[in-house]
Design an enzyme around this catalytic site. Structure first.
Site, PDB file in Angstrom:
ATOM      1  N   SER A   1      37.025  34.825  47.249  1.00  0.00           N
ATOM      2  CA  SER A   1      35.827  34.076  46.834  1.00  0.00           C
ATOM      3  C   SER A   1      35.669  32.524  47.038  1.00  0.00           C
ATOM      4  CB  SER A   1      34.988  34.546  45.642  1.00  0.00           C
ATOM      5  OG  SER A   1      33.932  33.989  45.322  1.00  0.00           O
TER       6      SER A   1
ATOM      7  N   TYR B   1      37.079  34.959  36.662  1.00  0.00           N
ATOM      8  CA  TYR B   1      36.860  35.378  38.289  1.00  0.00           C
ATOM      9  C   TYR B   1      37.675  34.103  39.169  1.00  0.00           C
ATOM     10  CZ  TYR B   1      34.871  37.585  42.564  1.00  0.00           C
ATOM     11  OH  TYR B   1      34.801  38.215  43.691  1.00  0.00           O
TER      12      TYR B   1
END
Length: 218
Positions: free
Chosen positions: A129, A144
């Site tokens: 990501s 994350y």
């Protein structure tokens, strides 16, 4: 395919099956894995990437049924923690994210490496990501973001150590899934980014970070 029962993982499985690949869909819930695999017409197996025994059982299944792994897609992930900031993070959430999002792919690569080496020119695709990009990192989504930054580092290390394979990280972008939430781009487009890396030609790039087939900053 780890984390293949929904969202991007499910769509990657669908697209690869449509291209004629033998796909093994995995999920933590064996009933869910079986149901979704039945819908897509692909093989399936239970997998919890945080559990050594579960990963070993997957490796045994793949060895017995296929004898090799041509491509591993590390997609399973947890905790897009948009409610947190780095300066006030719950480290229990961070640990859970790192266990699944970073140690999980590493554990899976280690277990499947003999099968990947048995393939003629294997691919490892780590679904990452832009939240893990140091070039644009802020203070949000600390669990994350740090776990994906670590996954990006692992991608580079594996690419350097495994010259006979193509090892890349892929950002599918902000996609309208259960994790991404509403407003993102269609899941088909995000999944296509991953499929691009799985289906690279033998002389394709390795050790890169890509979205839609284009390099993005680490």
């Amino acid at each position: 395919m780890t984390g293949g029962n929904r969202g991007i993982g499910r769509e990657v499985c669908r697209q690869l099956a449509e291209l004629g690949h033998d796909v093994v869909l995995t999920a933590r819930d064996p009933a869910r894995a079986e149901a979704v695999a039945g819908e897509l017409g692909v093989d399936h197996h239970q997998l919890d990437v945080t559990d050594d025994g579960s990963v070993a059982r997957l490796a045994d299944h793949l060895a017995g049924r296929y004898g090799r792994v041509d491509a591993l897609v590390n997609n399973a992930a947890v905790h897009y923690d948009s409610w947190q900031r780095a300066s006030s993070a719950d480290l229990r959430v961070v640990r859970e994210a790192v266990e699944t999002n970073f140690y999980g792919p590493w554990r899976t690569v280690l277990a499947l490496l003999p099968l990947l080496r048995a393939a003629r020119h294997a691919r490892v695709v780590n679904v990452s990501s832009e939240a893990g990009s140091l070039a644009s990192m802020g203070g949000g989504t600390p669990a994350y973001g740090t776990s994906k930054a670590a996954l990006n580092a692992l991608t580079l290390m594996l690419a350097a150590e495994l010259p006979g394979m193509l090892v890349n990280a892929v950002c599918p972008g902000w996609v309208a899934t259960d994790m991404g939430g509403p407003g993102g781009r269609p899941v088909e487009r995000g999944a296509a980014s991953v499929v691009w890396a799985v289906t690279l030609p033998d002389d394709g790039p390795t050790g890169g970070f890509f979205r839609d087939g284009r390099r993005i900053p680490w």
